[in-house]
Design a protein around this motif. Structure first.
Motif, PDB file in Angstrom:
ATOM      1  N   SER A  22     -16.744  84.757  36.022  1.00  0.00           N
ATOM      2  CA  SER A  22     -17.177  84.305  34.835  1.00  0.00           C
ATOM      3  C   SER A  22     -15.720  84.745  34.060  1.00  0.00           C
ATOM      4  N   VAL A  23     -15.600  86.082  34.204  1.00  0.00           N
ATOM      5  CA  VAL A  23     -14.405  86.562  33.392  1.00  0.00           C
ATOM      6  C   VAL A  23     -13.038  86.252  34.116  1.00  0.00           C
ATOM      7  N   TYR A  24     -12.845  85.834  35.393  1.00  0.00           N
ATOM      8  CA  TYR A  24     -11.833  85.069  35.733  1.00  0.00           C
ATOM      9  C   TYR A  24     -11.634  83.761  35.343  1.00  0.00           C
ATOM     10  N   GLU A  25     -12.516  83.083  35.179  1.00  0.00           N
ATOM     11  CA  GLU A  25     -12.504  81.582  34.957  1.00  0.00           C
ATOM     12  C   GLU A  25     -12.009  81.641  33.674  1.00  0.00           C
ATOM     13  N   GLN A  26     -12.438  82.686  32.633  1.00  0.00           N
ATOM     14  CA  GLN A  26     -12.237  82.583  31.154  1.00  0.00           C
ATOM     15  C   GLN A  26     -10.494  83.212  31.111  1.00  0.00           C
ATOM     16  N   ALA A  27     -10.191  83.945  31.870  1.00  0.00           N
ATOM     17  CA  ALA A  27      -8.738  84.393  31.902  1.00  0.00           C
ATOM     18  C   ALA A  27      -7.917  83.415  32.420  1.00  0.00           C
ATOM     19  N   LEU A  28      -8.253  82.460  33.326  1.00  0.00           N
ATOM     20  CA  LEU A  28      -7.542  81.497  33.967  1.00  0.00           C
ATOM     21  C   LEU A  28      -7.433  80.241  32.717  1.00  0.00           C
ATOM     22  N   LEU A  39      -9.404  92.828  27.502  1.00  0.00           N
ATOM     23  CA  LEU A  39      -7.913  92.853  28.082  1.00  0.00           C
ATOM     24  C   LEU A  39      -7.195  91.719  27.937  1.00  0.00           C
ATOM     25  N   PHE A  40      -7.725  90.613  27.795  1.00  0.00           N
ATOM     26  CA  PHE A  40      -7.079  89.356  27.597  1.00  0.00           C
ATOM     27  C   PHE A  40      -7.089  88.733  26.302  1.00  0.00           C
ATOM     28  N   ALA A  41      -7.280  89.754  25.370  1.00  0.00           N
ATOM     29  CA  ALA A  41      -7.392  89.403  23.858  1.00  0.00           C
ATOM     30  C   ALA A  41      -5.753  88.778  23.628  1.00  0.00           C
ATOM     31  N   GLU A  42      -4.897  89.596  23.894  1.00  0.00           N
ATOM     32  CA  GLU A  42      -3.609  89.356  23.465  1.00  0.00           C
ATOM     33  C   GLU A  42      -3.315  87.991  23.895  1.00  0.00           C
ATOM     34  N   VAL A  43      -3.644  87.371  25.210  1.00  0.00           N
ATOM     35  CA  VAL A  43      -3.325  85.964  25.529  1.00  0.00           C
ATOM     36  C   VAL A  43      -3.908  85.385  24.549  1.00  0.00           C
ATOM     37  N   GLU A  44      -5.131  85.212  24.250  1.00  0.00           N
ATOM     38  CA  GLU A  44      -5.760  84.009  23.379  1.00  0.00           C
ATOM     39  C   GLU A  44      -4.966  84.051  21.815  1.00  0.00           C
ATOM     40  N   GLU A  84      -4.163  77.406  28.685  1.00  0.00           N
ATOM     41  CA  GLU A  84      -3.604  76.820  27.354  1.00  0.00           C
ATOM     42  C   GLU A  84      -2.263  77.582  26.928  1.00  0.00           C
ATOM     43  N   TYR A  85      -2.218  79.042  27.318  1.00  0.00           N
ATOM     44  CA  TYR A  85      -1.011  79.779  26.898  1.00  0.00           C
ATOM     45  C   TYR A  85       0.129  78.856  27.709  1.00  0.00           C
ATOM     46  N   CYS A  86       0.222  78.678  29.098  1.00  0.00           N
ATOM     47  CA  CYS A  86       1.260  78.179  29.672  1.00  0.00           C
ATOM     48  C   CYS A  86       1.754  76.623  29.243  1.00  0.00           C
ATOM     49  N   VAL A  87       0.616  75.828  28.734  1.00  0.00           N
ATOM     50  CA  VAL A  87       1.011  74.524  28.071  1.00  0.00           C
ATOM     51  C   VAL A  87       1.799  74.842  27.029  1.00  0.00           C
ATOM     52  N   ALA A  88       1.434  75.581  26.182  1.00  0.00           N
ATOM     53  CA  ALA A  88       2.070  76.294  24.749  1.00  0.00           C
ATOM     54  C   ALA A  88       3.303  76.575  24.974  1.00  0.00           C
ATOM     55  N   TRP A  89       3.553  77.427  25.986  1.00  0.00           N
ATOM     56  CA  TRP A  89       5.058  78.057  26.352  1.00  0.00           C
ATOM     57  C   TRP A  89       5.742  76.889  26.959  1.00  0.00           C
ATOM     58  N   MET A  90       5.205  75.930  27.756  1.00  0.00           N
ATOM     59  CA  MET A  90       6.209  74.972  28.454  1.00  0.00           C
ATOM     60  C   MET A  90       6.505  73.957  27.291  1.00  0.00           C
ATOM     61  N   LEU A  91       5.649  73.741  26.471  1.00  0.00           N
ATOM     62  CA  LEU A  91       6.050  72.795  25.193  1.00  0.00           C
ATOM     63  C   LEU A  91       7.158  73.165  24.238  1.00  0.00           C
ATOM     64  N   ASP A 133       3.749  91.978  30.106  1.00  0.00           N
ATOM     65  CA  ASP A 133       4.008  93.407  29.477  1.00  0.00           C
ATOM     66  C   ASP A 133       3.034  93.655  28.618  1.00  0.00           C
ATOM     67  N   LEU A 134       2.497  92.786  27.645  1.00  0.00           N
ATOM     68  CA  LEU A 134       1.774  93.094  26.601  1.00  0.00           C
ATOM     69  C   LEU A 134       0.269  93.493  27.146  1.00  0.00           C
ATOM     70  N   ILE A 135      -0.176  92.563  28.296  1.00  0.00           N
ATOM     71  CA  ILE A 135      -1.516  92.751  28.958  1.00  0.00           C
ATOM     72  C   ILE A 135      -1.546  94.112  29.737  1.00  0.00           C
TER      73      ILE A 135
END
Length: 197
Positions: free
Chosen positions: A125-131, A69-74, A136-143, A90-92
């Motif tokens: 484990s899944v929660y930590e992976q998603a987080l 489910l988190f493939a789009e985030v990666e 990483e996404y949030c850093v990329a977005w804020m930059l 929305d994608l997720i």
């Protein structure tokens, strides 16, 4: 005879698909190993080569389902520019709504995790992976989307990632429990809350 890792993985996935079908139809607690064995069309011996029992199957389903489910985030982490946070949610959410796994099964897994340590470890484990991925996404977005410097982005990303995971999990819960729930109903509110450019 030596079998390939691909063959072994295919068998594990075959068992998992059978378990998902049974869990979705009967519920996790009412599904027996005999039900899973019959649905998989494999022998009991083959099943137990891959999984020690039902708890291990539930944990495997939890890990593989949520990870998918988190493939789009990666993918979004490497997109330039990354999608806005509300677009990513929305994608997720769309992926959850159209996934082969009923959202109600995800809630059953969470319920099982409350008292089942093996499933709880998988859920954590899944929660930590998603987080981690959302951080990483949030850093990329804020930059790129907000023009913030790297130190600021790294400092603010964890809190924003927590918020996004919470919103995604809330969407899953509402989709599972509320008849006729409109997954797009929160889009404007999410944009106000998350998109700060």
């Amino acid at each position: 005879m030596k079998v390939s890792s691909e063959y072994m993985q295919a068998k594990r996935d075959q068992i998992a698909r059978a378990a998902i079908e049974q869990f979705s139809r009967r519920g996790i607690h009412l599904t027996s190993m005999a039900n899973i064995i019959e649905a998989s069309e494999l022998s009991a011996g083959t099943i137990y080569i891959h999984f020690k029992g039902k708890n291990e199957i539930i944990a495997y389903v939890a890990r593989t389902t949520f990870s998918g489910l988190f493939a789009e985030v990666e993918a979004a982490v490497t997109t330039e520019p990354p999608p806005r946070p509300s677009e990513l949610i929305d994608l997720i959410t769309s992926r959850i709504a159209t996934a082969d796994i009923p959202s109600g099964l995800l809630i059953q897994v969470w319920g099982e995790a409350v008292s089942n340590q093996e499933v709880r470890r998988a859920a954590n484990s899944v929660y930590e992976q998603a987080l981690d991925t959302l951080r990483e996404y949030c850093v990329a977005w804020m930059l790129s989307g907000e023009g913030k410097g790297l130190p600021t982005a790294r400092r603010e990303a964890p809190a924003r990632a927590h918020l996004m995971v919470s919103l995604i999990y809330a969407q899953i819960l509402q989709m599972s429990l509320i008849d006729g729930y409109d997954t797009g109903s929160l889009s404007a509110e999410l944009a106000t809350l998350l998109d700060r450019s």
